[in-house]
Design an enzyme around this catalytic site. Structure first.
Site, mmCIF file in Angstrom:
data_model
loop_
_atom_site.group_PDB
_atom_site.id
_atom_site.type_symbol
_atom_site.label_atom_id
_atom_site.label_comp_id
_atom_site.label_asym_id
_atom_site.label_seq_id
_atom_site.Cartn_x
_atom_site.Cartn_y
_atom_site.Cartn_z
ATOM 1 N N LEU A 156 0.828 -1.209 0.000
ATOM 2 C CA LEU A 156 0.000 0.000 0.000
ATOM 3 C C LEU A 156 0.861 1.257 0.000
ATOM 4 O O LEU A 156 0.612 2.188 -0.773
ATOM 5 C CB LEU A 156 -0.929 0.005 1.221
ATOM 6 C CG LEU A 156 -2.325 -0.557 0.996
ATOM 7 C CD1 LEU A 156 -3.063 -0.686 2.317
ATOM 8 C CD2 LEU A 156 -3.103 0.308 0.026
ATOM 9 N N ARG A 232 -4.877 1.837 10.533
ATOM 10 C CA ARG A 232 -5.596 1.355 11.706
ATOM 11 C C ARG A 232 -5.704 2.490 12.722
ATOM 12 O O ARG A 232 -4.772 3.275 12.900
ATOM 13 C CB ARG A 232 -4.882 0.160 12.345
ATOM 14 C CG ARG A 232 -5.003 -1.136 11.544
ATOM 15 C CD ARG A 232 -6.429 -1.674 11.562
ATOM 16 N NE ARG A 232 -6.573 -2.927 10.824
ATOM 17 C CZ ARG A 232 -6.945 -3.010 9.562
ATOM 18 N NH1 ARG A 232 -7.173 -1.901 8.861
ATOM 19 N NH2 ARG A 232 -7.092 -4.189 8.976
ATOM 20 N N ASP A 256 -9.912 7.455 8.268
ATOM 21 C CA ASP A 256 -10.893 6.456 7.857
ATOM 22 C C ASP A 256 -11.064 5.353 8.895
ATOM 23 O O ASP A 256 -11.917 4.487 8.729
ATOM 24 C CB ASP A 256 -10.473 5.841 6.517
ATOM 25 C CG ASP A 256 -11.490 4.846 5.972
ATOM 26 O OD1 ASP A 256 -12.651 5.253 5.775
ATOM 27 O OD2 ASP A 256 -11.133 3.672 5.756
ATOM 28 N N GLU A 261 -14.272 0.262 16.637
ATOM 29 C CA GLU A 261 -15.231 0.343 15.529
ATOM 30 C C GLU A 261 -16.331 -0.695 15.721
ATOM 31 O O GLU A 261 -16.039 -1.828 16.132
ATOM 32 C CB GLU A 261 -14.509 0.128 14.193
ATOM 33 C CG GLU A 261 -13.489 1.206 13.899
ATOM 34 C CD GLU A 261 -12.647 0.912 12.663
ATOM 35 O OE1 GLU A 261 -11.993 1.830 12.167
ATOM 36 O OE2 GLU A 261 -12.641 -0.253 12.196
ATOM 37 N N HIS A 282 -14.506 3.817 7.852
ATOM 38 C CA HIS A 282 -13.732 2.642 7.457
ATOM 39 C C HIS A 282 -14.192 2.113 6.099
ATOM 40 O O HIS A 282 -14.499 0.919 5.936
ATOM 41 C CB HIS A 282 -13.830 1.538 8.515
ATOM 42 C CG HIS A 282 -12.665 0.588 8.478
ATOM 43 N ND1 HIS A 282 -12.123 0.015 9.602
ATOM 44 C CD2 HIS A 282 -11.931 0.103 7.434
ATOM 45 C CE1 HIS A 282 -11.118 -0.785 9.267
ATOM 46 N NE2 HIS A 282 -10.989 -0.745 7.957
ATOM 47 N N TRP A 285 -11.328 0.633 1.956
ATOM 48 C CA TRP A 285 -11.086 -0.664 1.331
ATOM 49 C C TRP A 285 -12.232 -1.126 0.427
ATOM 50 O O TRP A 285 -12.078 -2.055 -0.349
ATOM 51 C CB TRP A 285 -10.927 -1.736 2.421
ATOM 52 C CG TRP A 285 -12.212 -1.957 3.179
ATOM 53 C CD1 TRP A 285 -12.716 -1.173 4.169
ATOM 54 C CD2 TRP A 285 -13.158 -3.010 2.970
ATOM 55 N NE1 TRP A 285 -13.922 -1.671 4.600
ATOM 56 C CE2 TRP A 285 -14.216 -2.789 3.878
ATOM 57 C CE3 TRP A 285 -13.219 -4.094 2.105
ATOM 58 C CZ2 TRP A 285 -15.330 -3.629 3.950
ATOM 59 C CZ3 TRP A 285 -14.323 -4.932 2.175
ATOM 60 C CH2 TRP A 285 -15.358 -4.702 3.094
#
Length: 315
Positions: A156, A232, A256, A261, A282, A285
């Protein structure tokens, strides 16, 4: 073969037909901890994104042979217990890279050009009242020539670096925090923060990275810097970040992910009301294409397992 999907809602309605060639597929949008035992007791394959599975579940699911994690991280599975029970575990890596990269630059682009503020001004009639053809109430800045610090240089981080370079940014790869040596092509973590115009986080959450962005390290950043976190939540001290944004110690942040969560009402970033924070739930992705690749990866894992292969095997 009986396949059970425990949290199908996380797959956002993407076509699951690639899984159906292996047997009967039963889907549950959501599964509570109390429902797990009953739902997997006859399953041969369980697919789970975030539902936790442990030894007590394995004891009561004697037919279970394979757990397919519908994600990259496998922290929701007791891997040692799965190994002891003879249950294989797989994950899917790399499926979300294009989606996360796009989301990273969507957050960054919005913040650097203040699109969210200008859009709100248009809704409120500010453009209609303008004495000239445009509005220039909020700062507009380019990514080009900015010092773009990447924390976490895996797949990433490297993909984000490629796009940042395409924008004309000067990419700086930060060395791991508290590292005793600085590898060639990298800059010491604290030194990188001190010169950063933009910081984008792409490292995993580990004991070494938990709260690595705290009051002290955030204070190293120049006041004009922008912080992006699509990795994260626990990597960033949320109280410290909220205070840095409130005091203008940090120009802006795009986030994000949170430490807990779904988001909790008392989370300081949920409570923060400044327009120098963009917070998304989140979703970095979760492009349609990304989830399609995820389902295809799960199907590949099942096929490999059935044919004695080791594709994406974690256990």
């Amino acid at each position: 073969m009986i396949i059970v999907v425990l949290d199908a809602a996380t797959l956002a309605g993407v076509d699951l037909s690639p899984l159906m060639k292996f047997g009967t597929v039963t889907t549950y949008d959501h599964t509570t901890a109390e429902q797990v035992h009953h739902r997997i007791q006859d399953a041969n394959v369980v697919i789970s994104n975030k539902v936790q599975l442990n030894e007590s579940h394995f004891v009561q699911a004697p037919k279970l042979k394979l757990i397919c994690v519908a994600a990259t991280g496998t922290n929701n599975i007791d891997l040692a217990a799965a190994r002891a029970a003879g249950i294989a575990v797989t994950n899917v890596a790399g499926y979300s890279t294009p989606s996360v990269v796009q989301h990273t630059f969507t957050l960054l682009g919005n913040l650097m050009t203040n699109i969210h503020r200008y859009a709100e001004d248009c809704r409120n009639g500010a453009w209609q009242k303008s004495p000239m053809f445009c509005r220039l109430d909020h700062s507009i800045n380019e990514i080009a020539n900015k010092r773009f610090v990447i924390v976490g240089y895996g797949n990433l981080g490297q993909a984000v670096a490629n796009v940042a370079e395409a924008f004309g940014a000067q990419v700086i790869i930060a060395e791991r925090p508290n590292s005793k040596e600085v590898r060639r092509g990298r800059m010491a973590f604290e030194e990188a923060l001190e010169v950063a115009d933009i910081v984008s986080i792409h490292c995993p959450l580990t004991p070494q990275t938990e709260n690595v962005f705290n009051a002290d390290t955030l204070a190293l950043l120049p006041k004009h810097a922008i912080l992006i976190n699509t990795a994260r939540g626990g990597i960033v001290d949320e109280h410290a970040l909220a205070q840095a944004l409130k005091s203008n110690q940090l120009a802006a942040a795009g986030v994000d992910v949170l430490s807990s969560e779904p988001a909790q009402p008392d989370n300081p970033l949920i409570q923060y009301r400044g327009d120098n924070l963009l917070l998304t739930p989140h979703t970095a992705w979760a492009s349609k294409e990304s989830i399609g690749r995820l389902v295809a990866g799960i199907a590949e894992n099942i096929d490999s397992y059935l044919n004695g292969g080791q594709t994406n095997r974690v256990v």
